[in-house]
Scaffold this active site. Structure first.
Site, PDB file in Angstrom:
ATOM      1  CG  ASN A   4      -3.486  -8.417  14.651  1.00  0.00           C
ATOM      2  OD1 ASN A   4      -3.486  -7.806  15.783  1.00  0.00           O
ATOM      3  ND2 ASN A   4      -3.551  -7.776  13.697  1.00  0.00           N
ATOM      4  CG  ASN A  17      -1.952   1.186   1.369  1.00  0.00           C
ATOM      5  OD1 ASN A  17      -2.646   1.516   0.578  1.00  0.00           O
ATOM      6  ND2 ASN A  17      -1.327   2.010   2.452  1.00  0.00           N
ATOM      7  NE  ARG A  47      -1.339  -9.102   8.351  1.00  0.00           N
ATOM      8  CZ  ARG A  47      -0.948  -7.702   8.163  1.00  0.00           C
ATOM      9  NH1 ARG A  47      -0.007  -7.299   7.608  1.00  0.00           N
ATOM     10  NH2 ARG A  47      -1.500  -6.997   8.952  1.00  0.00           N
ATOM     11  CG  HIS A  60      -5.446   1.589   4.332  1.00  0.00           C
ATOM     12  ND1 HIS A  60      -6.209   2.908   4.808  1.00  0.00           N
ATOM     13  CD2 HIS A  60      -5.460   0.951   5.288  1.00  0.00           C
ATOM     14  CE1 HIS A  60      -6.348   2.946   6.067  1.00  0.00           C
ATOM     15  NE2 HIS A  60      -6.005   1.659   6.407  1.00  0.00           N
ATOM     16  CG  ASP A  81       0.479  -3.825   6.087  1.00  0.00           C
ATOM     17  OD1 ASP A  81       0.221  -4.313   7.153  1.00  0.00           O
ATOM     18  OD2 ASP A  81       0.770  -2.816   5.686  1.00  0.00           O
ATOM     19  NE  ARG A 116     -10.795   1.072  -0.709  1.00  0.00           N
ATOM     20  CZ  ARG A 116     -12.195   0.564  -0.804  1.00  0.00           C
ATOM     21  NH1 ARG A 116     -13.121   1.397  -1.392  1.00  0.00           N
ATOM     22  NH2 ARG A 116     -12.672  -0.726  -0.433  1.00  0.00           N
ATOM     23  CD  GLU A 127      -4.460  -7.171   9.156  1.00  0.00           C
ATOM     24  OE1 GLU A 127      -4.498  -8.176   8.927  1.00  0.00           O
ATOM     25  OE2 GLU A 127      -4.051  -6.688  10.477  1.00  0.00           O
ATOM     26  CG  ASP A 143      -1.495   5.645  -0.211  1.00  0.00           C
ATOM     27  OD1 ASP A 143      -1.897   4.634   0.503  1.00  0.00           O
ATOM     28  OD2 ASP A 143      -2.608   5.675  -1.244  1.00  0.00           O
ATOM     29  NE  ARG A 160      -2.931 -14.091  12.265  1.00  0.00           N
ATOM     30  CZ  ARG A 160      -3.154 -12.765  11.537  1.00  0.00           C
ATOM     31  NH1 ARG A 160      -2.682 -12.749  10.302  1.00  0.00           N
ATOM     32  NH2 ARG A 160      -3.865 -12.128  12.198  1.00  0.00           N
TER      33      ARG A 160
HETATM   34  C1  LM2 Z   1      -1.120  -2.764   9.064  1.00  0.00           C
HETATM   35  N1  LM2 Z   1      -2.118  -3.469   8.496  1.00  0.00           N
HETATM   36  O1  LM2 Z   1      -3.097  -3.029   7.693  1.00  0.00           O
HETATM   37  C2  LM2 Z   1      -0.134  -3.240  10.041  1.00  0.00           C
HETATM   38  O2  LM2 Z   1      -0.773  -4.550  10.744  1.00  0.00           O
HETATM   39  C3  LM2 Z   1       0.263  -2.332  11.012  1.00  0.00           C
HETATM   40  O3  LM2 Z   1       1.002  -3.059  11.921  1.00  0.00           O
HETATM   41  C4  LM2 Z   1       0.775  -1.080  10.312  1.00  0.00           C
HETATM   42  O4  LM2 Z   1       1.317   0.076  11.305  1.00  0.00           O
HETATM   43  C5  LM2 Z   1       0.048  -0.693   9.336  1.00  0.00           C
HETATM   44  N2  LM2 Z   1      -0.980  -1.608   8.716  1.00  0.00           N
HETATM   45  C6  LM2 Z   1       0.701  -0.088   8.306  1.00  0.00           C
HETATM   46  O5  LM2 Z   1       1.835  -0.791   7.508  1.00  0.00           O
HETATM   47  C7  LM2 Z   1       2.306  -0.241  12.054  1.00  0.00           C
HETATM   48  C8  LM2 Z   1       2.290   0.449  13.322  1.00  0.00           C
HETATM   49  C9  LM2 Z   1       2.034   1.963  13.304  1.00  0.00           C
HETATM   50  C10 LM2 Z   1       3.404   2.432  12.518  1.00  0.00           C
HETATM   51  C11 LM2 Z   1       3.314   1.789  11.110  1.00  0.00           C
HETATM   52  C12 LM2 Z   1       4.437   2.387  10.244  1.00  0.00           C
HETATM   53  O6  LM2 Z   1       1.030   0.087  13.834  1.00  0.00           O
HETATM   54  O7  LM2 Z   1       2.294   2.475  14.533  1.00  0.00           O
HETATM   55  O8  LM2 Z   1       3.413   3.669  12.539  1.00  0.00           O
HETATM   56  O9  LM2 Z   1       3.556   0.438  11.138  1.00  0.00           O
HETATM   57  O10 LM2 Z   1       5.862   1.790  10.648  1.00  0.00           O
HETATM   58  C13 LM2 Z   1       4.739   4.687  12.755  1.00  0.00           C
HETATM   59  C14 LM2 Z   1       4.445   5.379  14.086  1.00  0.00           C
HETATM   60  C15 LM2 Z   1       3.472   6.740  13.677  1.00  0.00           C
HETATM   61  C16 LM2 Z   1       4.074   7.302  12.610  1.00  0.00           C
HETATM   62  C17 LM2 Z   1       4.415   6.325  11.408  1.00  0.00           C
HETATM   63  C18 LM2 Z   1       5.290   6.848  10.305  1.00  0.00           C
HETATM   64  O11 LM2 Z   1       3.675   4.489  15.188  1.00  0.00           O
HETATM   65  O12 LM2 Z   1       3.086   7.418  14.812  1.00  0.00           O
HETATM   66  O13 LM2 Z   1       3.000   8.267  11.901  1.00  0.00           O
HETATM   67  O14 LM2 Z   1       5.243   5.342  11.859  1.00  0.00           O
HETATM   68  O15 LM2 Z   1       6.272   7.589  10.706  1.00  0.00           O
HETATM   69  C19 LM2 Z   1       3.535   9.644  12.037  1.00  0.00           C
HETATM   70 CA    CA Z   2      -3.822   3.423  -0.416  1.00  0.00          CA
END
Ligand code: LM2
Ligand code: CA
Length: 477
Positions: free
Chosen positions: A288, A98, A186, A192, A188, A149, A225, A158, A326
């Site tokens: 998860n 995505n 999977r 979106h 991700d 999206r 997801e 994106d 799972r």
């Molecule tokens: C998912 N599924 O659809 C994953 O299961 C989830 O773990 C992912 O988020 C999300 N989609 C994007 O792939 C994780 C996590 C976020 C994290 C993102 C990117 O849950 O907290 O965001 O990965 O690493 C982090 C920071 C957030 C910040 C972002 C960009 O927590 O505060 O936003 O990075 O720097 C400014």
């Molecule tokens: Ca998108």
């Protein structure tokens, strides 16, 4: 395609969160294959950004599609897939298509040393440039499908999957992974991306590799997801024609039941009747990697941190026929950003101690807990049967059979369960599988007697270590 491509006699997927490829290969050979596990969801294989504090979520910010992460390199990945297939255990890859990284205050370098310049959308190791991305905007209104999206999820740049170059690049990446012998993906952040773009990508994927033991014409298993708890502008029903979807209501409902928020007697008709997608379309789980970290209130999901209720929840999931289950194999954490166990050089450490053969260094290894792995065996034994002989005490004590092959009971009351309950099993003495094993014809845990009319003596004390007892035909003594 909704066929998991499991090897016959194998069932249940385990997400080995942040494990190294070499450790997974070993686990396939020494444990997962023998216990009859069906498959493994591995952490993302594509090169990701290095965030200085090394949180687990850096792996959800890709820099390129090179197969090089803290879990290992391309050669190690290929060897792992080979060994796991040999052991009868399939590999499913978590792919991030995505988005790429967000902007950062430090120079962006990947785990394979690739350099990117996010503000100008320059990901030269792919390569992607500005024309491959949607214009920058943020997702705030989940009732607006266009925004969900086409805008950026938490600032992650994106990708435009309707763009020809983006499509072809993703398809090439996925097909190379299929050629390595994996059984599926999977997807991700599927919510979106537009279903029509995903449909196009899936339709261009190769069949599974016959060089790796798959029959010809087999399609990759795809589970998407899609977080849909109801009440948003996008529904899981837009995706379950294309492949399987993650059924997020499942774990929340079972957790509520085991916590006593909802009476267990209601689970008699658990499944599609509860507003969940059809059984074959549903990838189900208790927790998860995301929601095990979001402990909000009493409505949150159970995790390893509440072991008694958690083991009961997993036992129900594995005993019940609805969905494709799972489980997650976690590492311990105190705050939600904390990364996996690693050494002073920031290399991941191995979960298994060579000396003791058990998990160390903060790896939880839920998949090795006897109460969980023995239920994997249970599921295999009762495969193809329906739920029957449902019993409940009108509240939080329940029991059911699976055909004439298995029987399970749960007690989450504050008082003991002590009943003669009807099963479809033949009379005899059975080794109870939550408390122990059958070894050389003896039971190391409890035993359960079934009389000539099929009635079992069922006893679960309210203060017992485990609130479940289970027996099946493979453990009759
Ligand atoms: C998912 N599924 O659809 C994953 O299961 C989830 O773990 C992912 O988020 C999300 N989609 C994007 O792939 C994780 C996590 C976020 C994290 C993102 C990117 O849950 O907290 O965001 O990965 O690493 C982090 C920071 C957030 C910040 C972002 C960009 O927590 O505060 O936003 O990075 O720097 C400014
Ligand atoms: Ca998108």
């Amino acid at each position: 395609n909704k066929d998991t491509n499991y090897v016959p006699g194998h069932d249940v997927m385990v997400h080995l969160l942040e494990w190294k490829w070499t450790d997974i290969a070993e686990e396939c050979e020494s444990f997962l294959g023998l216990k009859g596990y069906g498959g493994i969801q591995v952490s993302p294989i594509q090169e990701n950004i290095i965030i200085p504090t090394r949180p687990w979520w850096e792996r959800y910010q890709p820099v390129s599609y090179r197969w090089l992460t803290r879990s290992g390199n391309e050669r190690q990945f290929r060897e792992m897939v080979e060994k796991c297939n040999q052991a009868g255990v399939r590999i499913y890859v978590d792919i991030i298509i995505n988005h790429m990284t967000a902007d950062h205050s430090f120079p962006v370098i990947g785990t394979g040393n690739s350099i990117a310049d996010p503000p100008s959308r320059d990901y030269s190791a792919v390569p992607y440039n500005r024309s491959d991305f949607h214009k920058s905007c943020s997702i705030v209104d989940y009732n607006d499908p266009n925004q969900v999206r086409n805008c950026e999820l938490v600032g992650l740049h994106d990708l435009d999957q309707s763009n020809e170059h983006v499509k072809q690049t993703i398809i090439k990446f996925m097909n190379d992974v299929i050629d390595a012998g994996v059984a599926g993906f999977r997807i991700d952040a599927a919510k979106h991306m537009w279903p029509s773009d995903l449909n196009f990508i899936y339709s261009r994927l190769k069949n599974l590799s016959t060089n790796h033991g798959f029959q010809s014409g087999k399609r990759p298993y795809i589970y998407q997801e899609v977080i849909d708890m109801g009440g948003e502008g996008i529904s899981k029903m837009e995706y379950n024609d294309l492949g399987v979807v993650t059924e997020f209501r499942y774990g929340f409902e079972i957790s509520r039941g085991m916590r006593g928020i909802n009476s267990l007697k209601w689970f008699k008709n658990f499944g599609e009747m509860w507003g969940m997608v059809p059984s074959n379309d549903a990838l189900v789980f208790i927790d998860n990697h995301d929601n095990q970290r979001s402990n909000s209130d009493g409505g949150s999901v159970l995790t390893y941190k509440e072991p008694k209720m958690y083991k009961m929840a997993i036992a129900f999931m594995l005993a019940h026929p609805y969905g494709i289950p799972r489980i997650i194999s976690s590492f311990a954490f105190h705050n939600k950003d904390q990364g996996p166990p690693s050494d002073i050089h920031e290399n991941l450490v191995s979960p298994l101690s060579i000396k003791t053969g058990s998990c160390v260094e903060g790896w939880i290894c839920e998949h090795r807990w006897r109460q969980i792995s023995n239920m994997v065996h249970f599921r295999k034994v009762v495969n193809g049967t329906v739920v029957s002989e449902w019993w409940d005490n009108g509240n939080n004590q329940i029991a059911f059979s699976r055909g004439n092959t298995g029987f399970i009971a749960f007690n989450s009351e504050t008082f003991d369960l002590n009943q003669k309950l009807h099963t479809k099993l033949s009379s005899g003495v059975y080794c109870e599988i939550i408390s122990g094993n059958k070894i050389n014809g003896n039971c190391t845990g409890k035993t359960v007697f079934v009389d000539e009319n099929g009635y079992a003596d069922v006893k679960i004390l309210s203060d017992a270590e485990d609130g479940t007892i289970a027996i099946h035909v493979d453990v009759s003594r």
